[in-house]
Design a protein around this motif. Structure first.
Motif, PDB file in Angstrom:
ATOM      1  N   LEU A  30      24.560  11.829  65.466  1.00 27.61           N
ATOM      2  CA  LEU A  30      25.698  10.963  65.162  1.00 27.61           C
ATOM      3  C   LEU A  30      25.584   9.607  65.845  1.00 27.61           C
ATOM      4  O   LEU A  30      26.101   8.620  65.329  1.00 27.61           O
ATOM      5  CB  LEU A  30      27.007  11.641  65.554  1.00 27.61           C
ATOM      6  N   SER A  35      30.857   7.585  62.028  1.00 24.38           N
ATOM      7  CA  SER A  35      31.840   7.593  63.111  1.00 24.38           C
ATOM      8  C   SER A  35      32.538   6.244  63.216  1.00 24.38           C
ATOM      9  O   SER A  35      31.892   5.199  63.242  1.00 24.38           O
ATOM     10  CB  SER A  35      31.152   7.919  64.444  1.00 24.38           C
ATOM     11  N   PRO A  50      31.594   8.016  69.359  1.00 25.54           N
ATOM     12  CA  PRO A  50      31.771   9.466  69.196  1.00 25.54           C
ATOM     13  C   PRO A  50      32.110  10.132  70.530  1.00 25.54           C
ATOM     14  O   PRO A  50      31.661   9.687  71.589  1.00 25.54           O
ATOM     15  CB  PRO A  50      30.400   9.931  68.686  1.00 25.54           C
ATOM     16  N   ILE A  99      30.438  18.810  67.317  1.00 20.97           N
ATOM     17  CA  ILE A  99      30.435  17.794  66.268  1.00 20.97           C
ATOM     18  C   ILE A  99      29.545  18.301  65.143  1.00 20.97           C
ATOM     19  O   ILE A  99      28.416  18.744  65.388  1.00 20.97           O
ATOM     20  CB  ILE A  99      29.904  16.448  66.800  1.00 20.97           C
ATOM     21  N   GLU A 127      28.312  17.305  61.035  1.00 24.63           N
ATOM     22  CA  GLU A 127      28.327  16.438  59.860  1.00 24.63           C
ATOM     23  C   GLU A 127      28.154  17.346  58.646  1.00 24.63           C
ATOM     24  O   GLU A 127      27.064  17.858  58.401  1.00 24.63           O
ATOM     25  CB  GLU A 127      27.199  15.402  59.932  1.00 24.63           C
ATOM     26  N   LEU A 178      36.032  12.314  62.333  1.00 29.99           N
ATOM     27  CA  LEU A 178      35.659  11.199  63.213  1.00 29.99           C
ATOM     28  C   LEU A 178      35.421   9.908  62.446  1.00 29.99           C
ATOM     29  O   LEU A 178      35.160   8.874  63.055  1.00 29.99           O
ATOM     30  CB  LEU A 178      34.404  11.561  64.012  1.00 29.99           C
ATOM     31  N   GLY A 179      35.531   9.960  61.127  1.00 32.76           N
ATOM     32  CA  GLY A 179      35.308   8.762  60.326  1.00 32.76           C
ATOM     33  C   GLY A 179      35.467   9.093  58.857  1.00 32.76           C
ATOM     34  O   GLY A 179      36.025  10.138  58.492  1.00 32.76           O
TER      35      GLY A 179
END
Length: 212
Positions: free
Chosen positions: A79, A87, A91, A140, A142, A161-162
């Motif tokens: 990330l 993000s 992060p 975390i 993705e 986170l985004g």
């Protein structure tokens, strides 16, 4: 059972190393279309297969049925270095937060309801068990946006986170998942299997051929 190996331990088992990296290539390059990872040798290897990475592997018979990799957020990880556009802002990081990457279930083991196979739920139970034993209570990930709902149903606290982006053939969103003992209980109940999934030592596979 699910085995947790360091990169060095994985490299000491060339049979297992090859099976893991071929599965990663099959899933992330051939299926998901991540062309930046394409290599002529058919292995998916990157800069994050370092000495602090933890490789979690589900074995069925003599096959790698599932795989995921854990990376500490206290050093550069996906990330921060590769998927930074996922993000918004810096992060989260810390010794209690790891990044879960390369989650993969081999095609022959994709049974189960709602798109989550028995091998897939074993991987989920595995990282929660592994984390709770080490003071890790957040990861975390993705993944595709539909997995945010699935995580909530398993009693993870999910914090995007985004914004979602397109990578290869996928829409991907970076998400912080928080978990605790209750999360583990729910995951085990959904699996209808309450015993720990983590095994000790090396998996017995391909005749225990080791690196010379």
């Amino acid at each position: 059972m699910l085995f947790c190996l360091t990169t060095q331990e994985l490299m000491e088992r060339p049979d297992l190393w090859e099976a893991v990296h071929r599965l990663r290539y099959q899933i992330f390059v051939e299926e998901m279309g991540w062309e930046d990872l394409r290599r002529p040798d058919g292995f998916e290897v990157d800069q994050f297969d370092h000495d602090e990475a933890v490789h979690q592997i589900v074995i069925r018979g003599n096959e790698v049925a599932g795989y995921q990799r854990m990376l500490p957020t206290t050093r550069p990880h996906l990330l921060t270095e590769v998927l930074a556009d996922l993000s918004e802002g810096t992060p989260p990081s810390g010794p209690n937060i790891w990044e879960l990457t390369r989650y993969a279930v081999a095609p022959g083991f994709r049974d189960g309801r709602r798109g989550v196979s028995t091998v897939g739920t074993e991987l989920i139970a595995g990282f929660v068990e592994w984390g709770l034993k080490r003071g890790v209570d957040k990861v975390i990930i993705e993944f595709e946006p539909m997995w945010v709902l699935r995580a909530l149903q398993l009693h993870f606290l999910a914090t995007p986170l985004g914004y979602q982006r397109t990578y290869g053939n996928q829409q991907v969103v970076a998400t912080l998942l928080s978990f605790n003992e209750h999360t583990l209980d729910v995951v085990r109940s959904r699996r209808n299997h309450h015993a720990p999934v983590m095994a000790r030592g090396y998996p017995d596979m391909f005749g225990q051929r080791r690196a010379s």
